[in-house]
Write a protein that holds these residues in place. Structure first.
Motif, PDB file in Angstrom:
ATOM      1  N   ILE A 268     -11.719  -1.348   1.182  1.00 34.71           N
ATOM      2  CA  ILE A 268     -11.099  -0.213   1.220  1.00 34.71           C
ATOM      3  C   ILE A 268     -11.785   0.924   1.675  1.00 34.71           C
ATOM      4  N   ILE A 269     -13.123   1.088   1.346  1.00 26.92           N
ATOM      5  CA  ILE A 269     -13.884   1.883   2.172  1.00 26.92           C
ATOM      6  C   ILE A 269     -14.374   1.680   3.385  1.00 26.92           C
ATOM      7  N   THR A 270     -14.465   0.315   3.728  1.00 30.05           N
ATOM      8  CA  THR A 270     -14.405   0.039   5.250  1.00 30.05           C
ATOM      9  C   THR A 270     -13.225   0.446   6.095  1.00 30.05           C
TER      10      THR A 270
ATOM     11  N   GLY B 231      -1.296   2.455  13.320  1.00 28.92           N
ATOM     12  CA  GLY B 231      -0.198   2.068  12.230  1.00 28.92           C
ATOM     13  C   GLY B 231      -0.701   0.816  11.750  1.00 28.92           C
ATOM     14  N   ARG B 232      -1.308   0.025  12.440  1.00 31.68           N
ATOM     15  CA  ARG B 232      -1.856  -1.246  11.827  1.00 31.68           C
ATOM     16  C   ARG B 232      -3.009  -1.341  10.758  1.00 31.68           C
ATOM     17  N   ARG B 233      -3.879  -0.297  11.139  1.00 31.51           N
ATOM     18  CA  ARG B 233      -4.850   0.015  10.230  1.00 31.51           C
ATOM     19  C   ARG B 233      -4.347   0.599   8.908  1.00 31.51           C
TER      20      ARG B 233
ATOM     21  N   ALA C   7      -2.787   0.356   3.304  1.00 30.31           N
ATOM     22  CA  ALA C   7      -1.898   0.678   2.239  1.00 30.31           C
ATOM     23  C   ALA C   7      -1.799  -0.579   1.268  1.00 30.31           C
ATOM     24  N   SER C   8      -2.098  -1.878   2.095  1.00 30.36           N
ATOM     25  CA  SER C   8      -2.026  -3.028   1.448  1.00 30.36           C
ATOM     26  C   SER C   8      -3.079  -3.157   0.510  1.00 30.36           C
ATOM     27  N   LEU C   9      -4.370  -3.026   0.897  1.00 32.47           N
ATOM     28  CA  LEU C   9      -5.554  -2.728  -0.058  1.00 32.47           C
ATOM     29  C   LEU C   9      -5.529  -2.040  -1.234  1.00 32.47           C
ATOM     30  N   GLU C  10      -4.996  -0.693  -1.022  1.00 31.19           N
ATOM     31  CA  GLU C  10      -4.820  -0.180  -2.203  1.00 31.19           C
ATOM     32  C   GLU C  10      -3.663  -0.281  -2.822  1.00 31.19           C
ATOM     33  N   ALA C  11      -2.529  -1.042  -2.583  1.00 28.64           N
ATOM     34  CA  ALA C  11      -1.691  -1.550  -3.491  1.00 28.64           C
ATOM     35  C   ALA C  11      -2.224  -2.570  -4.404  1.00 28.64           C
ATOM     36  N   LYS C  12      -3.273  -3.247  -3.861  1.00 24.92           N
ATOM     37  CA  LYS C  12      -3.782  -4.633  -4.689  1.00 24.92           C
ATOM     38  C   LYS C  12      -4.475  -3.951  -5.641  1.00 24.92           C
TER      39      LYS C  12
END
Length: 321
Positions: A176-178, A207-209, A214-219
Motif C-alpha cells: 500500500i505504501i509503494t 486511474g489504474r493505479r 483501492a483494491s489493496l486497501e479493501a483487502k
C-alpha cells in the motif's frame, strides 16, 4: 656560483614540468568520470511527462523502500504472540431445553462482549427445534464467549480454528505504501502534462493505479475486520434433535419399522395422487363414457334393422335318391 645557479634552475624546471603533468592527468580523469556518469548520448527526442513516468516510478519505489527500511530499522513490527494478527473461527453445538430462551441468552452474551449476531436461522418445533446463530465477537473475548455459550446446556461438539495472517498484513501494508507513492508520482506528472496525448495517457495510468490502491486497501480492511471480530457458529438443538454423529441402529425391529414407515409414506403419497386425479377423472371420464355408450348403441341399431328386414334363408332342394 654559476654552477649552483644552473642546478637550481634545473630543479625548478623539473618541478614545474611534474606539476603540469599531474594537473593534466587530473583534468582528463575528471572529464572521463563526468562522461561516464552522464552515460552515452542517445538520439534526441521529445521527453515529456509521460516519458518520465518510469523514472518517477523507480524513484518512488526506491523512496518507499528506503522508508520501509528506515521504519524497520527504527522500530521493527512487534511480532509477539499477543501482537500478531490472528483470525479466530469456531463452531459448536449445544443441546438445550428451550431453544428460543437459549438463543436469547446467547444474544445477551454477545451484546455484553461488544459483538453482534451476524446470522440467525431457526427451525421451530417443540422438542426437535434447532437454531443456528452466527456470532461476531471481539477477538479478545472469543474464548470467554465460547465458554459462556457452552454452559447454556450440554455441549455436543466444539471446533476451534486459527489462521495467522501477520506476514500477509505486513506485506499488504508495504504494498500500500509503494502504491500510494506511485499514485502521487502519477498525479505530479499529470499536473505537468502539456499535450493532449500526455494528458490522456497519464489520466488512464492514474486511474489504474488508484484502482489498484483501492483494491489493496479493501483487502487490508477485510483482514482487519476478520482479525478484530472473530466468528463463532453456534447450533442450539432441542432435547429430541438428532445429531449427525449418532450411530445408526440395526436389527429386525429397526428394519421392520423402517419398512413400515416407508410403506405408509408410499401409500400416503399414492392416496394423495389418487385424490388429486379423482376430480379430473369424474369431470372428464363420465362424459366420455356416456359418449362412447351412445356411439356403441348407434352402431348396433342399423345392424339389428338389417337382420330383421332380411328374408329367411331358402332351404336347399333335396335330390332324388
Amino acid at each position: 656560483m654559476d654552477g649552483r645557479t644552473g642546478r637550481r634552475r634545473g630543479a625548478l624546471l623539473a618541478a614545474g614540468t611534474l606539476t603540469a603533468a599531474l594537473a593534466l592527468a587530473g583534468c582528463s580523469a575528471g572529464d572521463s568520470g563526468s562522461a561516464d556518469s552522464a552515460g552515452p548520448a542517445g538520439p534526441a527526442g521529445p521527453a515529456g511527462p509521460a516519458a518520465e513516468a518510469p523514472a518517477m516510478d523507480r524513484a518512488a519505489d526506491k523512496g518507499s523502500g528506503a522508508e520501509a527500511a528506515g521504519t524497520a530499522g527504527a522500530g521493527a513490527p512487534d511480532l509477539r504472540v499477543d501482537q500478531r494478527s490472528i483470525i479466530y473461527t469456531g463452531s459448536m453445538r449445544v443441546q438445550v431445553t428451550d431453544v428460543d430462551a437459549a438463543a436469547r441468552e446467547v444474544s445477551a452474551v454477545v451484546t455484553r462482549a461488544g459483538g453482534f449476531i451476524g446470522g440467525d436461522l431457526r427451525r421451530s418445533a417443540e422438542a426437535d427445534a434447532v437454531a443456528e446463530l452466527q456470532l461476531r465477537v471481539p477477538a479478545a473475548k472469543f474464548s470467554a464467549v465460547v465458554e459462556e455459550v457452552a454452559k447454556l446446556g450440554r455441549q455436543q461438539s466444539r471446533e476451534i480454528n486459527t489462521q495467522d495472517v501477520t506476514e500477509e498484513t505486513v506485506d499488504l501494508e508495504a504494498r500500500i505504501i509503494t502504491q500510494r507513492a506511485r499514485v502521487d508520482s502519477a498525479r505530479r506528472l499529470l499536473a505537468r502534462a502539456n499535450s493532449i496525448a500526455d494528458l490522456v495517457s497519464l489520466e488512464n495510468e492514474l486511474g489504474r493505479r488508484e484502482a489498484d490502491l483501492a483494491s489493496l486497501e479493501a483487502k487490508k480492511r477485510r483482514l482487519a475486520d476478520l482479525t478484530a471480530l472473530s466468528t463463532i457458529t453456534v447450533a442450539l438443538a432441542g432435547p429430541a434433535a438428532k445429531t449427525s454423529e449418532e450411530k445408526t441402529e440395526t436389527g429386525f425391529l429397526v428394519g421392520f419399522k423402517g419398512g413400515w414407515k416407508a410403506f405408509t409414506t408410499s401409500m400416503t403419497i399414492l392416496l394423495t395422487v389418487v385424490g388429486a386425479l379423482l376430480p379430473w377423472v369424474v369431470a372428464l371420464g363420465v362424459p366420455l363414457a356416456v359418449l362412447l355408450l351412445a356411439l356403441r348403441r348407434r352402431r348396433r341399431s342399423p345392424a339389428q334393422a338389417a337382420e330383421v328386414s332380411a328374408p329367411p334363408p331358402v332351404p336347399a332342394a333335396r335330390s332324388a335318391p
